[in-house]
Design a protein around this motif. Sequence first.
Motif, mmCIF file in Angstrom:
data_model
loop_
_atom_site.group_PDB
_atom_site.id
_atom_site.type_symbol
_atom_site.label_atom_id
_atom_site.label_comp_id
_atom_site.label_asym_id
_atom_site.label_seq_id
_atom_site.Cartn_x
_atom_site.Cartn_y
_atom_site.Cartn_z
ATOM 1 N N VAL A 115 15.975 56.882 69.119
ATOM 2 C CA VAL A 115 15.460 56.223 67.918
ATOM 3 C C VAL A 115 15.849 57.019 66.679
ATOM 4 C CG1 VAL A 115 13.351 55.553 66.692
ATOM 5 C CG2 VAL A 115 13.569 55.098 69.147
ATOM 6 N N MET A 116 15.721 58.331 66.748
ATOM 7 C CA MET A 116 16.037 59.179 65.603
ATOM 8 C C MET A 116 17.522 59.133 65.265
ATOM 9 S SD MET A 116 14.975 61.161 63.170
ATOM 10 C CE MET A 116 13.322 61.617 63.639
ATOM 11 N N VAL A 117 18.394 59.194 66.262
ATOM 12 C CA VAL A 117 19.832 59.152 66.007
ATOM 13 C C VAL A 117 20.217 57.833 65.340
ATOM 14 C CG1 VAL A 117 22.094 58.996 67.136
ATOM 15 C CG2 VAL A 117 20.539 60.862 67.716
ATOM 16 N N ALA A 118 19.644 56.738 65.791
ATOM 17 C CA ALA A 118 19.923 55.433 65.179
ATOM 18 C C ALA A 118 19.467 55.404 63.721
ATOM 19 C CB ALA A 118 19.252 54.322 65.977
ATOM 20 N N ASP A 119 18.276 55.936 63.459
ATOM 21 C CA ASP A 119 17.749 55.966 62.094
ATOM 22 C C ASP A 119 18.610 56.858 61.202
ATOM 23 O OD1 ASP A 119 15.501 55.303 60.191
ATOM 24 O OD2 ASP A 119 15.388 57.493 60.177
ATOM 25 N N CYS A 120 19.055 57.991 61.737
ATOM 26 C CA CYS A 120 19.880 58.911 60.960
ATOM 27 C C CYS A 120 21.222 58.268 60.623
ATOM 28 C CB CYS A 120 20.073 60.202 61.732
ATOM 29 S SG CYS A 120 18.521 61.112 61.984
ATOM 30 N N ALA A 121 21.815 57.565 61.581
ATOM 31 C CA ALA A 121 23.087 56.871 61.330
ATOM 32 C C ALA A 121 22.910 55.829 60.236
ATOM 33 C CB ALA A 121 23.599 56.239 62.616
ATOM 34 N N GLU A 122 21.816 55.094 60.293
ATOM 35 C CA GLU A 122 21.543 54.067 59.297
ATOM 36 C C GLU A 122 21.383 54.658 57.900
ATOM 37 O OE1 GLU A 122 17.828 51.134 58.545
ATOM 38 O OE2 GLU A 122 18.754 50.984 60.521
ATOM 39 N N ASN A 123 20.880 55.893 57.823
ATOM 40 C CA ASN A 123 20.627 56.538 56.534
ATOM 41 C C ASN A 123 21.719 57.546 56.145
ATOM 42 O OD1 ASN A 123 17.968 55.499 55.541
ATOM 43 N ND2 ASN A 123 17.425 56.054 57.639
ATOM 44 N N GLY A 124 22.789 57.619 56.916
ATOM 45 C CA GLY A 124 23.912 58.498 56.577
ATOM 46 C C GLY A 124 23.658 59.977 56.754
ATOM 47 N N ILE A 125 22.727 60.327 57.643
ATOM 48 C CA ILE A 125 22.415 61.730 57.893
ATOM 49 C C ILE A 125 23.131 62.149 59.177
ATOM 50 C CG2 ILE A 125 20.609 63.455 58.254
ATOM 51 C CD1 ILE A 125 18.661 61.452 56.913
ATOM 52 N N PRO A 126 23.973 63.173 59.123
ATOM 53 C CA PRO A 126 24.722 63.569 60.315
ATOM 54 C C PRO A 126 23.843 64.170 61.415
ATOM 55 C CG PRO A 126 25.242 65.022 58.455
ATOM 56 C CD PRO A 126 24.291 63.979 57.958
ATOM 57 N N THR A 127 24.333 64.045 62.626
ATOM 58 C CA THR A 127 23.676 64.654 63.785
ATOM 59 C C THR A 127 24.658 65.616 64.422
ATOM 60 O OG1 THR A 127 24.418 62.916 65.290
ATOM 61 C CG2 THR A 127 22.302 62.575 64.216
ATOM 62 N N VAL A 128 24.210 66.373 65.391
ATOM 63 C CA VAL A 128 25.093 67.313 66.098
ATOM 64 C C VAL A 128 25.986 66.528 67.027
ATOM 65 C CG1 VAL A 128 25.169 69.181 67.779
ATOM 66 C CG2 VAL A 128 23.522 69.265 65.945
#
Length: 128
Positions: A115-128
Amino acid sequence: MIRPALISLALLVACAPQPQDEVSQFAPDYLGVEAVSLDSDLVQIDLSMRGARGPEDVDRYGECAVAGYTLSQGYGFARHLRTNIDEKGGVWTADAVYTISPTLPRGFNTIDAEVMVADCAENGIPTV
């Protein structure tokens, strides 16, 4: 009468030009993140960014990073343990520690990695 005067003042304030939306001015620069495994289920996230509106933005970047790391390790959940945040010259840094696990851990501050990775992608926040 005081009431009409207060109402008139309230109307004037409501009609006054409002400052530009803070969200539209938010232009973060994500400078990088490093995930360091401390144990099989313990990870430290070190990150830096410029343009954060405050510690909440830095925390969010850390949550996105750990969510991506959690999925890359084959786990589904993380739990926040602690975060140290600092700001110098407009550059925010943080080191945060999380546990990761295949099932929802007990306690507060849990993160569903998918859920967090999807939300981060939607908001343009990179993940590891």
